[in-house]
Write a protein that holds these residues in place. Structure first.
Motif, mmCIF file in Angstrom:
data_model
loop_
_atom_site.group_PDB
_atom_site.id
_atom_site.type_symbol
_atom_site.label_atom_id
_atom_site.label_comp_id
_atom_site.label_asym_id
_atom_site.label_seq_id
_atom_site.Cartn_x
_atom_site.Cartn_y
_atom_site.Cartn_z
ATOM 1 N N PHE A 1 18.854 47.989 54.482
ATOM 2 C CA PHE A 1 19.325 47.717 53.132
ATOM 3 C C PHE A 1 20.654 48.438 52.956
ATOM 4 C CE2 PHE A 1 16.467 51.280 53.242
ATOM 5 C CZ PHE A 1 17.156 52.281 52.589
ATOM 6 N N GLY A 2 21.503 47.867 52.116
ATOM 7 C CA GLY A 2 22.802 48.492 51.930
ATOM 8 C C GLY A 2 23.471 48.084 50.636
ATOM 9 N N VAL A 3 24.438 48.890 50.240
ATOM 10 C CA VAL A 3 25.257 48.624 49.064
ATOM 11 C C VAL A 3 26.695 49.007 49.374
ATOM 12 C CG1 VAL A 3 23.410 48.935 47.372
ATOM 13 C CG2 VAL A 3 24.748 50.896 48.070
ATOM 14 N N SER A 4 27.601 48.345 48.698
ATOM 15 C CA SER A 4 29.024 48.660 48.831
ATOM 16 C C SER A 4 29.675 48.529 47.463
ATOM 17 C CB SER A 4 29.692 47.686 49.807
ATOM 18 O OG SER A 4 31.097 47.880 49.791
ATOM 19 N N PRO A 5 30.531 49.483 47.106
ATOM 20 C CA PRO A 5 31.233 49.395 45.825
ATOM 21 C C PRO A 5 32.501 48.537 45.911
ATOM 22 C CG PRO A 5 31.807 51.448 46.884
ATOM 23 C CD PRO A 5 30.801 50.750 47.783
ATOM 24 N N GLU A 6 32.676 47.840 47.023
ATOM 25 C CA GLU A 6 33.884 47.047 47.230
ATOM 26 C C GLU A 6 34.101 46.062 46.082
ATOM 27 O OE1 GLU A 6 35.906 44.218 50.653
ATOM 28 O OE2 GLU A 6 34.212 45.490 51.166
ATOM 29 N N ARG A 7 35.345 45.956 45.658
ATOM 30 C CA ARG A 7 35.725 45.024 44.596
ATOM 31 C C ARG A 7 36.663 43.983 45.194
ATOM 32 N NH1 ARG A 7 35.903 46.777 39.214
ATOM 33 N NH2 ARG A 7 34.710 48.659 38.900
ATOM 34 N N GLY A 8 36.638 42.801 44.619
ATOM 35 C CA GLY A 8 37.556 41.785 45.104
ATOM 36 C C GLY A 8 37.258 40.437 44.507
ATOM 37 N N GLN A 9 37.703 39.429 45.227
ATOM 38 C CA GLN A 9 37.552 38.058 44.757
ATOM 39 C C GLN A 9 37.366 37.146 45.965
ATOM 40 O OE1 GLN A 9 41.013 35.480 43.470
ATOM 41 N NE2 GLN A 9 40.147 36.027 41.465
ATOM 42 N N GLY B 1 25.928 39.077 35.840
ATOM 43 C CA GLY B 1 25.420 39.935 36.905
ATOM 44 C C GLY B 1 25.798 39.493 38.295
ATOM 45 N N GLY B 2 26.638 38.493 38.413
ATOM 46 C CA GLY B 2 27.093 38.102 39.735
ATOM 47 C C GLY B 2 26.341 36.926 40.307
ATOM 48 N N ALA B 3 26.406 36.823 41.621
ATOM 49 C CA ALA B 3 25.849 35.653 42.292
ATOM 50 C C ALA B 3 24.924 36.092 43.425
ATOM 51 C CB ALA B 3 26.979 34.797 42.847
ATOM 52 N N GLY C 1 20.824 39.049 49.081
ATOM 53 C CA GLY C 1 21.554 40.060 48.331
ATOM 54 C C GLY C 1 22.216 39.464 47.107
ATOM 55 N N ARG C 2 23.179 40.214 46.597
ATOM 56 C CA ARG C 2 23.878 39.799 45.378
ATOM 57 C C ARG C 2 25.303 40.315 45.418
ATOM 58 N NH1 ARG C 2 22.767 38.040 40.361
ATOM 59 N NH2 ARG C 2 20.547 38.006 40.742
ATOM 60 N N MET C 3 26.207 39.426 45.043
ATOM 61 C CA MET C 3 27.596 39.814 44.782
ATOM 62 C C MET C 3 27.609 40.161 43.295
ATOM 63 S SD MET C 3 29.249 39.070 47.684
ATOM 64 C CE MET C 3 30.951 38.942 47.223
ATOM 65 N N HIS C 4 27.703 41.431 42.968
ATOM 66 C CA HIS C 4 27.640 41.874 41.573
ATOM 67 C C HIS C 4 28.991 41.661 40.911
ATOM 68 C CE1 HIS C 4 23.707 43.752 42.140
ATOM 69 N NE2 HIS C 4 24.145 43.967 43.361
ATOM 70 N N GLY C 5 28.960 41.292 39.651
ATOM 71 C CA GLY C 5 30.218 41.058 38.973
ATOM 72 C C GLY C 5 30.082 41.017 37.477
ATOM 73 N N PRO C 6 31.207 40.739 36.829
ATOM 74 C CA PRO C 6 31.197 40.692 35.368
ATOM 75 C C PRO C 6 30.375 39.506 34.867
ATOM 76 C CG PRO C 6 33.326 39.977 36.233
ATOM 77 C CD PRO C 6 32.498 40.432 37.394
ATOM 78 N N PRO D 1 37.308 30.884 41.267
ATOM 79 C CA PRO D 1 37.128 32.072 42.109
ATOM 80 C C PRO D 1 35.961 32.919 41.611
ATOM 81 C CG PRO D 1 39.138 32.253 40.789
ATOM 82 C CD PRO D 1 38.551 30.912 40.518
ATOM 83 N N LEU D 2 35.373 33.708 42.497
ATOM 84 C CA LEU D 2 34.281 34.601 42.145
ATOM 85 C C LEU D 2 34.788 36.039 42.221
ATOM 86 C CD1 LEU D 2 31.217 35.163 41.618
ATOM 87 C CD2 LEU D 2 31.051 35.466 44.088
ATOM 88 N N GLU D 3 34.844 36.697 41.074
ATOM 89 C CA GLU D 3 35.193 38.117 41.019
ATOM 90 C C GLU D 3 33.928 38.917 41.315
ATOM 91 O OE1 GLU D 3 38.201 39.513 40.126
ATOM 92 O OE2 GLU D 3 39.139 37.538 39.870
ATOM 93 N N PHE D 4 34.042 39.969 42.128
ATOM 94 C CA PHE D 4 32.870 40.807 42.363
ATOM 95 C C PHE D 4 33.260 42.278 42.298
ATOM 96 C CE2 PHE D 4 34.586 39.920 46.538
ATOM 97 C CZ PHE D 4 34.499 41.126 47.204
ATOM 98 N N GLN D 5 32.277 43.092 41.922
ATOM 99 C CA GLN D 5 32.466 44.536 41.771
ATOM 100 C C GLN D 5 31.352 45.287 42.485
ATOM 101 O OE1 GLN D 5 32.356 44.923 37.539
ATOM 102 N NE2 GLN D 5 34.381 44.060 37.261
ATOM 103 N N GLY D 6 31.015 44.842 43.643
ATOM 104 C CA GLY D 6 29.968 45.473 44.425
ATOM 105 C C GLY D 6 29.095 44.438 45.105
ATOM 106 N N VAL D 7 28.474 44.865 46.194
ATOM 107 C CA VAL D 7 27.610 43.985 46.978
ATOM 108 C C VAL D 7 26.351 44.774 47.342
ATOM 109 C CG1 VAL D 7 27.434 42.596 49.079
ATOM 110 C CG2 VAL D 7 29.654 42.916 47.998
#
Length: 161
Positions: free
Chosen positions: A85-93, A142-144, A134-139, A66-72
Motif C-alpha cells: 500500500f502506498g500514498v504520495s502527496p504528488e500534485r499535478g494534472q 474527492g478525485g477519481a 486506488g484513487r487520484m485525490h483532488g478538488p 483535464p484531471l487535477e490531482f493533489q495526491g495518490v
C-alpha cells in the motif's frame, strides 16, 4: 417575518443547494474512468523487516477535460491478499486525452512477503492475480478512483521444475 415564512425560505434554500450538488455529481459521474497500468516496480530503502517499493503507474485520461490531482493512494493485492500500500502527496494534472507517469512509494510488510514465499515454495501456485486499486485525490468530490487487474503465470523454470 413570521415563522411559517422563515421555514418556507429555509426549505427552498436547502432544496436549491441539494439540486446544485446533484448537478455537480452528474457531471463527475458522466466521466469515463481513468485507465491506470502498473509500468514498473523498483526497490527503495526500508526499515527493519519492511520492504519499500517505488510503484510506477501510467495514468491515462480518456476524457475531454483535464484531471487535477493533489495526491495518490494505492493498494496492491497479489493472489487475493493484500501485498503493498502506498500514498504520495504528488500534485499535478493528467491532460485531457493525455497521460502521465507517476511514482508512488509503497510499503510491503514482512508478513506479506512470507505469505507469498510460502505460496511459491509449496508449489501450489504458478498463477497470481494482481489487483491494483486506488484513487487520484483532488478538488471537488474527492478525485477519481481507479482499478486494474492482471494475471501473472510464473514459468516452470523459475520454480525449479
Amino acid at each position: 417575518m413570521d415563522r411559517r415564512s422563515w421555514c418556507r425560505r429555509s426549505m427552498a434554500a436547502v432544496a436549491a443547494f441539494a439540486l446544485a450538488g446533484l448537478g455537480g455529481c452528474a457531471g463527475v459521474l458522466g466521466r469515463e474512468p481513468l485507465r491506470v497500468n502498473l509500468v514498473g516496480v523498483e526497490p527503495l530503502p526500508g526499515e527493519g523487516l519492511e520492504m519499500r517499493l517505488a510503484v510506477k503507474l501510467r495514468v491515462q485520461n480518456p476524457n475531454e477535460v483535464p484531471l487535477e490531482f493533489q495526491g495518490v493512494s494505492l493498494d496492491l493485492d497479489v493472489g487475493g491478499q493484500s501485498f503493498a500500500f502506498g500514498v504520495s502527496p504528488e500534485r499535478g494534472q493528467v491532460p485531457a486525452f493525455g497521460e502521465t507517469v507517476l511514482m508512488v512509494p509503497a510499503s510491503v510488510s514482512a508478513w506479506a512477503v512470507v505469505r507469498q514465499v510460502i505460496g511459491l515454495a509449496s508449489g501450489e501456485r504458478r498463477r497470481f492475480d494482481v489487483r491494483l486499486r486506488g484513487r487520484m485525490h483532488g478538488p471537488g468530490i474527492g478525485g477519481a478512483p481507479f482499478e486494474s487487474t492482471a494475471e501473472i503465470e510464473l514459468p516452470a523454470s523459475l520454480l525449479g521444475r
